[in-house]
Design an enzyme around this catalytic site. Structure first.
Site, PDB file in Angstrom:
ATOM      1  N   GLU A 106       0.874  -1.142  -0.110  1.00  0.00           N
ATOM      2  CA  GLU A 106      -0.002  -0.022  -0.030  1.00  0.00           C
ATOM      3  C   GLU A 106       0.939   1.344   0.083  1.00  0.00           C
ATOM      4  OE1 GLU A 106      -3.508   2.196   2.877  1.00  0.00           O
ATOM      5  OE2 GLU A 106      -1.988   0.687   3.517  1.00  0.00           O
ATOM      6  N   LYS A 139      -9.802   3.160  -2.514  1.00  0.00           N
ATOM      7  CA  LYS A 139     -10.310   2.536  -1.133  1.00  0.00           C
ATOM      8  C   LYS A 139     -11.453   3.258  -0.609  1.00  0.00           C
ATOM      9  CE  LYS A 139      -8.391   2.087   3.484  1.00  0.00           C
ATOM     10  NZ  LYS A 139      -7.236   2.280   4.456  1.00  0.00           N
ATOM     11  N   CYS A 142      -5.515  -2.307   3.314  1.00  0.00           N
ATOM     12  CA  CYS A 142      -5.291  -1.992   4.639  1.00  0.00           C
ATOM     13  C   CYS A 142      -6.429  -2.451   5.621  1.00  0.00           C
ATOM     14  CB  CYS A 142      -4.801  -0.498   5.024  1.00  0.00           C
ATOM     15  SG  CYS A 142      -4.264  -0.360   6.736  1.00  0.00           S
TER      16      CYS A 142
END
Length: 544
Positions: free
Chosen positions: A307, A369, A420
């Site tokens: 990430e 995201k 994440c």
């Protein structure tokens, strides 16, 4: 009179330890609840001592027993007492299991050190409200017999579900994680998911309270709760062992993966002046030889980076893209990166924390995201807090993506991308495509470098692994500082890199398993199990 009779029965029939906990008051009662909750942390990663969860759960039974004998029968005092005990138990549990969040405030200590008390103490203070609610709900269903552990499961299980959904949810370190990391028991997640594991764990680990504190005249053979817990233990163990024993790991043909874990210091990761050196480090590590069959990037089909890999917007750095293209020789790169979406005037518009797929100098696909981290990537109540000098931790202003969706990369089956924090949400990890087909791979890119060598990254990895079990899908996890891993569709770790080490993993891609009950029905099995436990709790209250 009934309360007095109950109190007399308690004093006469209980062994010393339960009696002391039930009759404890004031700060002694608070200290017992706090210590029991803190001890339960040993059931979580990296300790994984599952029996430790019996301490907070059995203590919970006796603390609510103590609340049941306070005040008049129809007063609010017993409910307030139970809620207070639940808050102290929850505060101890979350303080001991989430203290590592303070490490993130030390990455840029000059800006965020002041927030350490908010992260280390403030968050556990707020999260403890959920066990407080769970204890209060349990007290409303409470009875004097062994079936009262189902009241605890119904009340506390409901509050854990709420914690996972209210205000975008925070299902981190649910009580069910004690079973998730306990060998074959974790396979039950394929049936009921994390929140179903919460219910099962509460019943199993609270059952010892009904054995130790047997009342006068009570026979063990009539202890329905203890027999139910024993049945659950045997059934879950047999189911998990059979599922693992009858399922080998098969692999997708023609896929050779290379996972790159750079172990880049977090304080250097977001400094633009380090951009060229970071890219050189990535490319050199990605082309490292690891053996006769793995002489470099030329031997792989897909290279995966973690990430937020760059301290700049990769798509707007043509020199960096050209360097990647030359080094990777046409191989597919999947990497975390910031992505900018221009507005109609050509000026910079929204900016996303994304996963991008590159081949040569072409960007083939992306995922933005969706589930941002509160106070990390966005600031809740920004209009109120920003004027007070409060800001979020991750540099930049991040926008929310358009929603969970699949990601396509040449040569790979359909991907469920998870950046994440997104890997902690049961039921949201594997969205279907527009045609209703489920993905065949979970891809989790993350950067746990914020938290150093603490227990936090171990907890995060365990939760990502549980998504693989729930969905019956393999997991590829690439983390900046670890833990990176290849995990099969049953949660078995095929290969991994430890926390805090630089390295690469060369491996094959495991195939997906058949669709699990949880993947097909989502939260339905949890609701059925919760309703069953609620009926058992009501039966115990009716008998009482």
């Amino acid at each position: 009179m009934a309360q007095t009779a109950e109190l007399s029965g308690v004093r006469a029939g209980l062994s010393t330890l339960p009696q002391r906990i039930i009759l404890a008051d004031g700060w002694t009662r608070r200290a017992i609840a706090f210590a029991a909750g803190a001890f339960g942390t040993l059931a979580l990663p990296p300790f994984d001592f599952a029996p430790a969860m019996a301490v907070p759960m059995t203590a919970a039974v006796w603390l609510i027993d103590g609340a049941a004998i306070q005040g008049a029968r129809f007063s609010l005092a017993p409910i307030r007492s139970a809620a207070a005990a639940g808050w102290w138990l929850g505060f101890g549990y979350f303080l001991a299991s989430l203290w590592w969040l303070g490490a993130a405030m030390l990455v840029e200590a000059d800006q965020f050190a002041w927030a350490i008390p908010l992260a280390v103490i403030g968050l556990p203070t707020a999260l403890a409200l959920f066990p407080a609610l769970g204890f209060a709900l349990s007290r409303l269903l409470w009875s004097s017999g062994s079936l009262r552990i189902f009241a605890l499961a119904a009340g506390l299980g409901a509050s854990e579900w709420l914690r996972g959904h209210i205000l975008t949810g925070f299902p981190w370190n649910d009580f069910g994680m004690a079973l998730a990391e306990a060998g074959p028991f974790g396979q039950a997640a394929s049936l009921v998911g994390l929140h179903g594991l919460d219910l099962l764990a509460i019943v199993i680990f609270a059952a010892p309270a009904t054995i130790v504190d047997r009342r006068p005249g009570q026979r063990f053979l009539s202890n329905a709760a203890a027999w139910t817990a024993a049945f659950l233990l045997l059934t879950l163990s047999a189911y998990g062992a059979l599922r693992l024993a009858t399922s080998g790991t098969e692999y997708v043909d023609g896929v050779a993966l290379r996972l790159m874990q750079p172990n880049l210091p977090q304080d250097a990761k977001f400094k633009p002046e380090n951009g060229q050196e970071i890219l050189r480090r990535y490319l050199a590590l990605s082309d490292r030889a690891t053996g006769p069959g793995h002489t470099g990037v030329s031997d792989v089909t897909h290279l995966i980076w973690p990430e937020s890999a760059f301290p700049y917007v990769l798509s707007r750095e043509p020199q960096a893209v050209a360097a990647i293209s030359r080094a990777l020789q046409g191989k597919i790169l999947i990497t975390g990166a910031a992505r900018v979406e221009a507005d109609g005037s050509g000026r910079r518009g929204k900016i996303y924390n994304s996963i991008e797929v590159l081949q040569g100098d072409r960007f083939l696909a992306f995922y933005d995201k969706t589930h941002l981290v509160p106070f990390g990537e966005y600031l809740p109540l920004e209009g109120l807090l920003r004027p007070l000098g409060v800001s979020h931790l991750v540099p930049g202003v991040w926008d929310r993506g358009q929603g969970p969706r699949t990601l396509a990369a040449p040569g790979l089956p359909q991907i469920a991308p998870l950046i994440c924090y997104e890997a902690i949400f049961p039921g949201e990890a594997a969205p279907r495509d527009k045609g209703g087909a489920r993905p065949q791979l979970l891809l989790n890119l993350t950067n746990d470098g914020w938290f150093g060598k603490t227990i936090g990254p171990y907890q995060h990895f365990a939760q990502a692994r549980l998504r693989a079990v729930e969905e019956g899908l393999p997991l590829i996890r690439v983390a900046n500082t670890g833990i990176s891993a290849i995990v099969d569709a049953y949660g078995r770790v095929i290969d991994s890199l430890p926390l805090g080490e630089e390295g690469i993993i060369d491996g094959r891609l495991p195939k997906a398993a058949g669709e699990t009950i949880f993947a097909r029905w989502g939260g339905g099995p949890f609701v059925v199990l919760w309703a069953l436990f609620l009926l058992l709790a009501l039966a115990g209250r009716w008998r009482g």
